[in-house]
Scaffold this active site. Structure first.
Site, PDB file in Angstrom:
ATOM      1  N   ASP A  65    -136.308-159.535  23.389  1.00 13.23           N
ATOM      2  CA  ASP A  65    -137.273-160.396  22.703  1.00 13.23           C
ATOM      3  C   ASP A  65    -137.126-160.461  21.183  1.00 13.23           C
ATOM      4  OD1 ASP A  65    -138.453-157.942  21.871  1.00 13.23           O
ATOM      5  OD2 ASP A  65    -139.753-157.906  23.633  1.00 13.23           O
ATOM      6  N   HIS A 106    -129.363-155.040  26.301  1.00 12.90           N
ATOM      7  CA  HIS A 106    -129.371-156.104  27.318  1.00 12.90           C
ATOM      8  C   HIS A 106    -129.246-157.490  26.709  1.00 12.90           C
ATOM      9  CE1 HIS A 106    -131.529-153.106  30.219  1.00 12.90           C
ATOM     10  NE2 HIS A 106    -130.245-152.872  30.108  1.00 12.90           N
TER      11      HIS A 106
HETATM   12  P1  NAD Z   1    -140.377-151.776  33.170  1.00 13.14           P
HETATM   13  O1  NAD Z   1    -141.070-153.066  33.391  1.00 13.14           O
HETATM   14  O2  NAD Z   1    -139.596-151.182  34.268  1.00 13.14           O
HETATM   15  O3  NAD Z   1    -141.420-150.656  32.701  1.00 13.14           O
HETATM   16  C1  NAD Z   1    -142.366-150.859  31.696  1.00 13.14           C
HETATM   17  C2  NAD Z   1    -142.975-149.502  31.349  1.00 13.14           C
HETATM   18  O4  NAD Z   1    -143.844-149.703  30.264  1.00 13.14           O
HETATM   19  C3  NAD Z   1    -143.801-148.869  32.473  1.00 13.14           C
HETATM   20  O5  NAD Z   1    -143.436-147.502  32.601  1.00 13.14           O
HETATM   21  C4  NAD Z   1    -145.263-149.006  31.994  1.00 13.14           C
HETATM   22  O6  NAD Z   1    -146.068-147.911  32.397  1.00 13.14           O
HETATM   23  C5  NAD Z   1    -145.058-148.999  30.494  1.00 13.14           C
HETATM   24  N1  NAD Z   1    -146.076-149.716  29.718  1.00 13.14           N
HETATM   25  C6  NAD Z   1    -146.714-150.872  30.024  1.00 13.14           C
HETATM   26  N2  NAD Z   1    -147.520-151.249  29.027  1.00 13.14           N
HETATM   27  C7  NAD Z   1    -147.374-150.305  28.050  1.00 13.14           C
HETATM   28  C8  NAD Z   1    -147.934-150.143  26.752  1.00 13.14           C
HETATM   29  N3  NAD Z   1    -148.797-151.035  26.233  1.00 13.14           N
HETATM   30  N4  NAD Z   1    -147.565-149.049  26.026  1.00 13.14           N
HETATM   31  C9  NAD Z   1    -146.688-148.138  26.525  1.00 13.14           C
HETATM   32  N5  NAD Z   1    -146.135-148.248  27.752  1.00 13.14           N
HETATM   33  C10 NAD Z   1    -146.461-149.318  28.486  1.00 13.14           C
HETATM   34  O7  NAD Z   1    -139.493-152.015  31.876  1.00 13.14           O
HETATM   35  P2  NAD Z   1    -138.102-151.398  31.448  1.00 13.14           P
HETATM   36  O8  NAD Z   1    -138.073-149.935  31.720  1.00 13.14           O
HETATM   37  O9  NAD Z   1    -137.843-151.884  30.067  1.00 13.14           O
HETATM   38  O10 NAD Z   1    -137.000-152.024  32.440  1.00 13.14           O
HETATM   39  C11 NAD Z   1    -137.035-153.315  32.914  1.00 13.14           C
HETATM   40  C12 NAD Z   1    -135.970-154.279  32.416  1.00 13.14           C
HETATM   41  O11 NAD Z   1    -136.684-155.469  32.117  1.00 13.14           O
HETATM   42  C13 NAD Z   1    -135.279-153.942  31.138  1.00 13.14           C
HETATM   43  O12 NAD Z   1    -133.939-154.014  31.432  1.00 13.14           O
HETATM   44  C14 NAD Z   1    -135.624-155.071  30.141  1.00 13.14           C
HETATM   45  O13 NAD Z   1    -134.431-155.623  29.648  1.00 13.14           O
HETATM   46  C15 NAD Z   1    -136.248-156.144  30.972  1.00 13.14           C
HETATM   47  N6  NAD Z   1    -137.443-156.826  30.401  1.00 13.14           N
HETATM   48  C16 NAD Z   1    -137.528-157.081  29.065  1.00 13.14           C
HETATM   49  C17 NAD Z   1    -138.662-157.688  28.538  1.00 13.14           C
HETATM   50  C18 NAD Z   1    -138.726-157.971  27.063  1.00 13.14           C
HETATM   51  O14 NAD Z   1    -137.700-158.290  26.453  1.00 13.14           O
HETATM   52  N7  NAD Z   1    -139.890-157.854  26.420  1.00 13.14           N
HETATM   53  C19 NAD Z   1    -139.737-158.015  29.378  1.00 13.14           C
HETATM   54  C20 NAD Z   1    -139.603-157.751  30.764  1.00 13.14           C
HETATM   55  C21 NAD Z   1    -138.446-157.147  31.265  1.00 13.14           C
END
Ligand code: NAD
Length: 250
Positions: free
Chosen positions: A106, A121
């Site tokens: 992002d 990524h």
């Molecule tokens: P994930 O979705 O597997 O896990 C998200 C984690 O964040 C969870 O453990 C959850 O408990 C925690 N969480 C949620 N809200 C939170 C907060 N406010 N503060 C602290 N912790 C919080 O995400 P991941 O481990 O990054 O893996 C998923 C894949 O998805 C990654 O490869 C990523 O590239 C991709 N992704 C990226 C985005 C983005 O760019 N913002 C969004 C969605 C998915």
């Protein structure tokens, strides 16, 4: 609930355990309005990542995958850095964080002011032609017709890593170097199950780093990997930690 005593102890450790680095995941951007993969809310409850986030799915039916990508890109274009991104940028400015390694696409760490950001990524900020490899900065105009196309006729894709694709080699080597040399390693807002990114905290720990996890819920790292677990949202915990660091250096 955020435990203030643990935050204070972590601030103490951060001042002495340098260099420090942070691995971030989708959770750090939730407070910017971007949903994570594994939540009940948002995009991923409607679009199964298995069906929409793999390279096979994109190659099979780019127009279908682009419906989901368009929604995601529109979220990314609107999103703004939250207090967690800003606190990490400030810790770097103060000299207490040498890099952020992110799984996110992002661009919010850079927009918050972080200078050394390793994107494992890729980045949703740009599209790339699958034929001629020309790169285009993302803009709403490019998403008017799906799938978007290059003037050469090739289909455009976001410059991100789909499931089933290898990570950019240079970024992963840089992340490995940071994890191996860190004396304190933050793991923030990631479920730590997507490999190879999930191997970084294990490597940092093996090389002697103190592991500090910040998450709303316990992850697989809780059992024997994290030295400190700061439970709570990153947008609350990180500004508190920054405050504690500032108190100690003023
Ligand atoms: P994930 O979705 O597997 O896990 C998200 C984690 O964040 C969870 O453990 C959850 O408990 C925690 N969480 C949620 N809200 C939170 C907060 N406010 N503060 C602290 N912790 C919080 O995400 P991941 O481990 O990054 O893996 C998923 C894949 O998805 C990654 O490869 C990523 O590239 C991709 N992704 C990226 C985005 C983005 O760019 N913002 C969004 C969605 C998915």
């Amino acid at each position: 609930m955020v435990n203030n005593d643990i935050i204070s102890e972590v601030a103490e450790r951060l001042l002495e355990a340098q260099p420090a680095s942070a691995l971030t995941g989708a959770g750090i951007s939730v407070e910017s309005g971007i949903p994570p993969f594994r939540g009940r809310e948002g995009l991923w409850s409607r679009y199964d990542p298995e069906e929409y986030a793999t390279i096979e799915a994109f190659n099979r039916d780019p127009a279908k995958v682009w419906q989901m990508l368009k929604e995601m890109m529109e979220l990314l274009i609107r999103a703004k850095p939250n207090p967690a991104h800003l606190a990490l940028a400030e810790l770097e400015r103060l000299g207490f964080l040498s890099s952020v390694i992110t799984q996110n696409i992002d661009g919010l760490h850079q927009r918050a002011g972080s200078k050394k950001v390793i994107e494992l990524h890729g980045s949703g900020d740009r599209l790339i032609c699958t034929e001629c490899r020309k790169v285009f900065p993302i803009s709403p105009d490019l998403l008017l017709t799906l799938p978007p196309r290059c003037p050469c006729g090739g289909i455009l894709r976001p410059d991100v890593v789909f499931f089933g694709e290898p990570l950019p080699e240079e970024a992963f080597s840089a992340a490995l170097a940071e994890a191996s040399s860190s004396r304190l390693f933050f793991v923030i807002g990631t479920s730590a199950v997507v490999y190879p990114a999930a191997s970084l905290p294990l490597i940092a720990k093996r090389e002697g780093a103190v592991i500090v996890e910040i998450n709303q819920e316990q992850t697989v790292l809780a059992a024997g990997i994290s030295h400190y677990f700061l439970e709570g949202s990153a947008g609350v915990v990180l500004p508190k930690l920054l405050l504690e660091v500032r108190r100690r250096i003023s």
